[in-house]
Enzyme design. Structure first.
Site, mmCIF file in Angstrom:
data_model
loop_
_atom_site.group_PDB
_atom_site.id
_atom_site.type_symbol
_atom_site.label_atom_id
_atom_site.label_comp_id
_atom_site.label_asym_id
_atom_site.label_seq_id
_atom_site.Cartn_x
_atom_site.Cartn_y
_atom_site.Cartn_z
ATOM 1 N N LYS A 79 -50.434 -31.238 5.769
ATOM 2 C CA LYS A 79 -51.391 -32.329 6.032
ATOM 3 C C LYS A 79 -50.678 -33.473 6.733
ATOM 4 C CE LYS A 79 -54.879 -35.066 3.488
ATOM 5 N NZ LYS A 79 -55.474 -35.316 2.170
ATOM 6 N N SER A 154 -60.460 -34.752 1.772
ATOM 7 C CA SER A 154 -59.920 -35.109 3.064
ATOM 8 C C SER A 154 -58.971 -34.083 3.660
ATOM 9 C CB SER A 154 -59.191 -36.453 2.952
ATOM 10 O OG SER A 154 -58.065 -36.339 2.078
ATOM 11 N N SER A 178 -59.439 -34.244 -2.856
ATOM 12 C CA SER A 178 -59.207 -33.812 -1.468
ATOM 13 C C SER A 178 -58.509 -32.481 -1.270
ATOM 14 C CB SER A 178 -58.439 -34.888 -0.716
ATOM 15 O OG SER A 178 -59.322 -35.902 -0.359
HETATM 16 N N1 GLN Z 1 -63.397 -38.124 -1.357
HETATM 17 C C1 GLN Z 1 -62.510 -39.020 -2.021
HETATM 18 C C2 GLN Z 1 -62.353 -40.262 -1.199
HETATM 19 O O1 GLN Z 1 -62.955 -40.360 -0.193
HETATM 20 C C3 GLN Z 1 -61.204 -38.350 -2.316
HETATM 21 C C4 GLN Z 1 -60.196 -38.456 -1.250
HETATM 22 C C5 GLN Z 1 -58.878 -37.853 -1.610
HETATM 23 O O2 GLN Z 1 -58.737 -37.166 -2.624
HETATM 24 N N2 GLN Z 1 -57.887 -38.175 -0.793
HETATM 25 O O3 GLN Z 1 -61.652 -41.160 -1.546
#
Ligand code: GLN
Length: 496
Positions: A79, A154, A178
């Site tokens: 990532k 994400s 994410s």
């Molecule tokens: N969907 C969550 C957010 O927008 C989780 C994001 C993540 O785990 N990085 O913050």
């Protein structure tokens, strides 16, 4: 079998046995990236030459009779939130476009030391904020099962590249879901380890008390293989745990007899898609048939998870992202700053740099967090959220007195159409319903495929476990995968 058809474990064994060279394996996956990523956009950077050079060095090592690392020749995509010294690291933000860190994240260094081949950097929501991978400054990622749909986020790029056979495994990060949510929507397996199990050094910080790096792959066994390499104490991350790293892949044999799995009735309430609910219930039945026992439990404060998370995560983000001011880090505006209409030329430069560098969701979070932390609102929002976080954590501690694991859905719906929720931040935040509490409590969780909709979209099942229960979580998921073949199904583009 083409290299792109094999699991990480099979590839590592084949390279170690000399059945396939690391260079051949790397070229096979690069060819798959070449063939599919134009329609997916999983990669922000493909390090083709560096990957081949790394693979050739591994082959030379083998030829010289030197011992190989446990991931020798396995291509891994990382990532773009993790620092890589020889590749750009952008966090999918214009703010960091072109940034090349002077060092490797601890995870990347461990992967290289294990002879994994770092094949490139994957697309993501900007600064890991999002649940659809549509907040990337470099375009959304398409779901390999249906390219008109989102991957989730994400870590959408890391999920899509595994689903499409571009790499057998990848690295994601999970602050509120994410890793697990995109794994669920893309039909792969993703593990969020216990907070502190994997060092965060070199992970661009989003919400430091929640962020955790973890593996994504086609099976729980492959996630275990990667976790063996990336977990462990890092003296340069004071929040990394000193606990010894178990040999996860050697702890998968014990059957599930007597393992108690909790089921939360509220998980099956309003908003849960019917096909998802049915597949999740079937997974409970399969785990029960494998020897586990299922128990009704309660997580009474879980319903406050999303509200709590969306105060704590943006608060920490507003502080972490203050460093991107065009001076310490990040994009600097090219506009001449004379200070007209601003307090000073310096303030104008900060303001223009941040306005140009950050996308709308990141700005929204910085504003939310700054507000929640400001004098006068701190007690009512941030402090209150911390108090609720304690209650959520206590719910988990109480539940894990009664059961060993907690099962349930990972996402209320299967993959949704791209664009469907982009103008509705609240709808997007509600996608995190089943995942944020794991991070708030600091425990671990895995997502793996448990079925498909009639329309052919994957459905994910989540298993959460207590702190440092990765061996059990992986064993339960692996047992399920020995008895079912949902995780073996591949989208058409992965099978050519
Ligand atoms: N969907 C969550 C957010 O927008 C989780 C994001 C993540 O785990 N990085 O913050």
């Amino acid at each position: 079998m083409q290299p792109a058809d094999r699991s990480a474990m099979e590839l590592a064994a084949a390279v170690a046995a000399g059945e396939i060279s690391a260079a051949e394996c790397t070229r096979g996956h690069l060819a798959q990236i070449e063939a599919t990523d134009d329609s997916i956009n999983a990669f922000l950077h493909v390090a083709a030459e560096a990957a081949i050079a790394q693979a050739e060095a591994i082959d030379a090592k083998r030829a010289a009779g030197r011992s190989l690392g446990p991931l020798a020749g396995v291509p891994v995509a990382v990532k773009d939130a993790l620092c890589t010294r020889d590749m750009p690291t952008t966090c999918a933000s214009k703010m960091l476009a072109g940034y090349r860190p002077p060092y490797d994240a601890d995870t990347v260094a461990r992967l290289r030391a294990a002879d994994a081949v770092i094949i490139g950097k994957t697309n993501m929501d900007e600064f890991a904020m999002g649940a659809s991978n549509e907040n990337s400054a470099f375009g959304p990622v398409a779901n390999p099962w249906d390219t008109s749909r989102a991957t989730g986020g994400s870590s959408g790029g890391s999920a899509a590249c595994v689903a499409a056979g571009m790499t057998p495994a990848s690295i994601g990060s999970d602050t509120g879901g994410s890793i697990r949510q995109p794994a669920g929507l893309c039909g792969i397996t993703g593990l969020k380890p216990t907070y502190g199990r994997v060092s965060r050094r070199g992970l661009v910080a989003f919400a430091s008390s929640l962020d955790q790096i973890g593996p994504m792959a086609r099976s729980a066994a492959d996630c275990g293989l990667l976790l063996e390499t990336i977990a462990g104490h890092d003296p340069l991350d004071s929040t990394s745990l000193a606990a010894e790293v178990p040999p996860y892949t050697q702890l998968l044999e014990e059957p599930l007899c007597g393992v108690r799995i909790g089921r939360v009735a509220e998980h099956f309430g309003e908003g849960l898609d019917g096909e998802v609910a049915a597949a999740v219930e079937e997974a409970f039945a399969a785990l029960e048939a494998a020897g586990a026992t299922i128990h009704d439990i309660e997580l009474p404060h879980a319903k406050y998870g999303v509200a709590t998370y969306y105060l704590i995560a943006p608060s920490e983000a507003s502080s972490n992202l203050a460093r991107y001011d065009g001076v310490h880090y990040g994009h600097r505006t090219e506009a001449p700053c004379r200070g007209e209409g601003f307090d000073s030329p310096l303030v104008e430069m900060y303001c223009r740099s941040r306005s140009e560098g950050f996308g709308p969701e990141v700005k929204r979070r910085v504003m939310l967090g700054t507000y929640a932390l400001s004098a006068g609102y701190y007690d009512a929002y941030y402090k209150r959220a911390l108090q609720v976080r304690r209650l959520i954590r206590q719910d988990y501690l109480d539940a894990f007195e009664k059961v060993d694991l907690i099962g349930g859905p990972v996402s209320a719906t299967p993959a949704f159409p791209l664009g469907e929720k982009t103008n509705d931040p609240l709808a997007m935040y509600l996608l995190d319903l089943y995942t944020v509490a794991t991070n708030l409590a600091g425990v671990c969780g895995i997502s793996f495929p448990c079925g498909f909709t009639a329309g052919g979209l994957p459905i994910g099942f989540q298993l959460q476990g207590p702190a440092l229960a990765e061996p059990l979580v992986l064993r339960a998921a692996d047992r399920y995968q020995r008895l079912t073949d949902w995780h073996r199904r591949r989208p058409a583009m992965a099978t050519g």
